[in-house]
Scaffold this motif. Structure first.
Motif, PDB file in Angstrom:
ATOM      1  N   UNK A  84     -16.725  -3.825  11.253  1.00 24.00           N
ATOM      2  CA  UNK A  84     -16.492  -2.586  11.811  1.00 24.00           C
ATOM      3  C   UNK A  84     -15.646  -2.022  11.595  1.00 24.00           C
ATOM      4  N   UNK A  85     -14.473  -2.809  12.008  1.00 29.01           N
ATOM      5  CA  UNK A  85     -13.016  -3.226  12.207  1.00 29.01           C
ATOM      6  C   UNK A  85     -12.219  -2.910  10.562  1.00 29.01           C
ATOM      7  N   UNK A  86     -12.597  -3.722   9.723  1.00 28.55           N
ATOM      8  CA  UNK A  86     -12.931  -4.067   8.383  1.00 28.55           C
ATOM      9  C   UNK A  86     -12.847  -2.387   7.769  1.00 28.55           C
ATOM     10  N   UNK A  87     -14.055  -1.552   8.347  1.00 33.62           N
ATOM     11  CA  UNK A  87     -13.734  -0.913   7.214  1.00 33.62           C
ATOM     12  C   UNK A  87     -13.246   0.482   7.527  1.00 33.62           C
ATOM     13  N   UNK A  88     -12.843   0.467   8.644  1.00 35.02           N
ATOM     14  CA  UNK A  88     -12.604   1.734   8.927  1.00 35.02           C
ATOM     15  C   UNK A  88     -10.630   1.264   9.166  1.00 35.02           C
ATOM     16  N   UNK A  89      -9.996  -0.161   8.571  1.00 35.06           N
ATOM     17  CA  UNK A  89      -8.832  -0.719   7.994  1.00 35.06           C
ATOM     18  C   UNK A  89      -8.211   0.102   6.526  1.00 35.06           C
ATOM     19  N   UNK A  90      -9.537  -0.401   6.081  1.00 39.59           N
ATOM     20  CA  UNK A  90      -9.719   0.299   4.407  1.00 39.59           C
ATOM     21  C   UNK A  90      -9.941   1.895   4.453  1.00 39.59           C
ATOM     22  N   UNK A  91     -10.442   2.523   5.921  1.00 40.31           N
ATOM     23  CA  UNK A  91     -10.350   4.587   5.712  1.00 40.31           C
ATOM     24  C   UNK A  91      -8.980   4.088   6.051  1.00 40.31           C
ATOM     25  N   UNK A 122       7.284  -6.435   2.722  1.00 38.93           N
ATOM     26  CA  UNK A 122       6.291  -6.124   2.399  1.00 38.93           C
ATOM     27  C   UNK A 122       4.722  -5.696   2.973  1.00 38.93           C
ATOM     28  N   UNK A 123       4.228  -5.653   3.614  1.00 36.02           N
ATOM     29  CA  UNK A 123       3.187  -5.691   4.852  1.00 36.02           C
ATOM     30  C   UNK A 123       3.365  -4.356   5.242  1.00 36.02           C
ATOM     31  N   UNK A 124       5.120  -4.033   5.362  1.00 36.68           N
ATOM     32  CA  UNK A 124       5.435  -2.666   6.519  1.00 36.68           C
ATOM     33  C   UNK A 124       5.239  -2.337   7.445  1.00 36.68           C
ATOM     34  N   UNK A 125       4.131  -2.678   7.886  1.00 35.01           N
ATOM     35  CA  UNK A 125       3.908  -2.114   9.315  1.00 35.01           C
ATOM     36  C   UNK A 125       2.884  -3.250   9.776  1.00 35.01           C
ATOM     37  N   UNK A 126       3.363  -3.633  11.610  1.00 40.61           N
ATOM     38  CA  UNK A 126       2.083  -4.307  11.896  1.00 40.61           C
ATOM     39  C   UNK A 126       1.093  -3.897  11.666  1.00 40.61           C
ATOM     40  N   UNK A 127       0.769  -2.761  12.035  1.00 48.78           N
ATOM     41  CA  UNK A 127      -0.757  -2.071  11.335  1.00 48.78           C
ATOM     42  C   UNK A 127      -1.512  -3.005  10.066  1.00 48.78           C
ATOM     43  N   UNK A 128      -0.408  -2.707   9.056  1.00 47.64           N
ATOM     44  CA  UNK A 128      -1.124  -3.746   7.986  1.00 47.64           C
ATOM     45  C   UNK A 128      -1.588  -4.967   8.360  1.00 47.64           C
ATOM     46  N   UNK A 129      -0.953  -6.027   8.793  1.00 47.81           N
ATOM     47  CA  UNK A 129      -0.601  -7.009   8.961  1.00 47.81           C
ATOM     48  C   UNK A 129      -2.374  -7.440   9.934  1.00 47.81           C
ATOM     49  N   UNK A 130      -2.111  -6.256  10.553  1.00 48.75           N
ATOM     50  CA  UNK A 130      -3.402  -6.455  12.082  1.00 48.75           C
ATOM     51  C   UNK A 130      -4.872  -6.336  10.522  1.00 48.75           C
ATOM     52  N   UNK A 134     -17.302  -2.812  17.542  1.00 47.47           N
ATOM     53  CA  UNK A 134     -16.209  -2.734  16.487  1.00 47.47           C
ATOM     54  C   UNK A 134     -15.655  -1.594  16.388  1.00 47.47           C
ATOM     55  N   UNK A 135     -15.321  -0.929  17.100  1.00 46.05           N
ATOM     56  CA  UNK A 135     -14.308   0.415  16.911  1.00 46.05           C
ATOM     57  C   UNK A 135     -13.523   0.116  18.161  1.00 46.05           C
TER      58      UNK A 135
END
Length: 383
Positions: free
Chosen positions: A119-126, A255-263, A307-308
């Motif tokens: 669920x978290x992965x789908x949200x991250x992709x969204x 390259x990651x751009x933000x901690x959010x991208x890393x998470x 998950x959310x």
């Protein structure tokens, strides 16, 4: 805009928790903030960026001079705290309800843990796909390889925590999780060459003692819950050290751009790591889980909601930590754990015996002192 969009998703997932008859916490909706000639806001609010600086009417430029006066209350920071606590609280409730409805420790804890990461992965992709939500990281294949150890440890820590909650009370699992600094100190010292001050080592005594005391007359105590929570602490200790190594890699932050991208990347990779474990541990009975999923709305709703909540409160925690000092972080983490232990125990009817509360107080107090030890007991300068 993205912060309030994210908050609305959290509130929406909270509606799935109507299966809890005794508690319905309705967070106040975030107020819409409009621009006007005397108020200046930052145009972009990243999930991991600095909150907007709110200027009062005195910030209007007069001639060549410009006076900027901040409001005395940081409203975005207060919202971060509120929804971080709320997310962690609801995650523990929805997670426990899903686990109980699916059979507890004998049910499908690994499957539910992996589904939460999905669920978290789908949200991250969204967030990457949605316009103006989050920029995609400009990473290289070698960067992915360096993130793999962090993701593997994240998968282990999450799976251990979920299994601990399936085998025992949420409050007991949280008390054992409070001993995480002890694991971090040992792992960091033995394997990563980190130095821990004597003050911190001494603070670990009440941490461990509090956990032992809380376990003596724990009605919902299970050895498997203790072992699983300890394994989760061990993985969390490795994750913290591996994450520190990752962030010292030249150029990877840019390259990651933000901690959010890393998470987000860590969550997606952790989900992929969890798939083989699901197959080997619970693959022979996945048909039963599919049946429960289709027939039992409590399992379905609370697994998706947890998950959310899991992904959401971790992001909000990062936003909060980035905005505050070390002391504030320590106070916030201590208060959060107390709120979760007491609140969830009351909602789910778990035991809160005096001895357990005493052990909880001693253990969490030791964690608080551990986090402040180097600031309180500063070594004297040698002449």
């Amino acid at each position: 805009m993205r912060f309030f969009f994210f908050v609305s998703l959290l509130l929406g997932s909270g509606a799935a928790l109507v299966v809890v008859p005794r508690t319905r916490v309705r967070p106040p909706a975030a107020r819409r903030i409009n621009k006007n000639p005397t108020t200046v806001f930052s145009e972009q609010l990243s999930l991991y960026g600095e909150p907007p600086t709110v200027l009062s009417a005195s910030a209007v430029t007069t001639g060549t001079e410009e006076k900027k006066t901040k409001l005395p209350v940081d409203i975005p920071l207060l919202l971060y705290f509120f929804f971080w606590y709320l997310g962690n609280y609801y995650y523990n409730i929805s997670n426990k309800l899903a686990l109980n409805a699916a059979g507890g420790a004998a049910g499908y804890p690994m499957t539910i843990s992996t589904t939460q990461l999905a669920v978290g992965s789908i949200y991250a992709l969204f967030l990457w796909i949605a316009p103006d939500a989050r920029s995609f990281p400009r990473i290289k294949p070698l960067d992915i390889l360096k993130i793999l150890p962090v993701a593997f440890c994240a998968a282990g820590a999450h799976a251990g925590s979920v299994f601990a909650l399936s085998a025992g009370a949420v409050s007991f699992g949280q008390i054992v999780k409070a001993a995480e600094p002890a694991f971090a100190a040992v792992v960091g010292t033995l394997l990563y060459g980190k130095k821990i001050s004597k003050a911190k080592w001494l603070c670990l005594i009440p941490v461990i003692g509090g956990v032992v005391l809380a376990s003596l007359k724990e009605l919902d105590f299970a050895v498997s819950a203790l072992i699983a929570a300890s394994i989760a602490n061990l993985f969390a200790a490795f994750k913290a050290n591996e994450n520190s190594k990752l962030m010292t890699t030249p150029g990877i932050k840019e390259r990651l751009g933000s901690v959010g991208n890393q998470f987000a990347l860590t969550t997606i990779l952790a989900f992929l790591f969890s798939l083989p474990l699901v197959y080997f541990q619970e693959g022979h009975k996945l048909g039963g889980f599919v049946k429960i999923w289709n027939e039992n709305p409590i399992v379905r709703f609370n697994t998706l909601a947890s998950g959310l909540w899991f992904y959401g409160y971790n992001e909000l925690a990062t936003m909060t930590i980035k905005k505050t000092s070390a002391v504030t972080q320590s106070v916030a983490n201590t208060a959060k754990r107390v709120i979760v232990i007491v609140g969830v125990a009351l909602v789910l009817g778990e035991s809160l015996a005096p001895l357990k509360l005493l052990g909880c107080t001693i253990g969490i107090g030791g964690v608080f002192l551990y986090s402040l030890a180097d600031q309180i007991w500063k070594p004297k300068d040698k002449k």
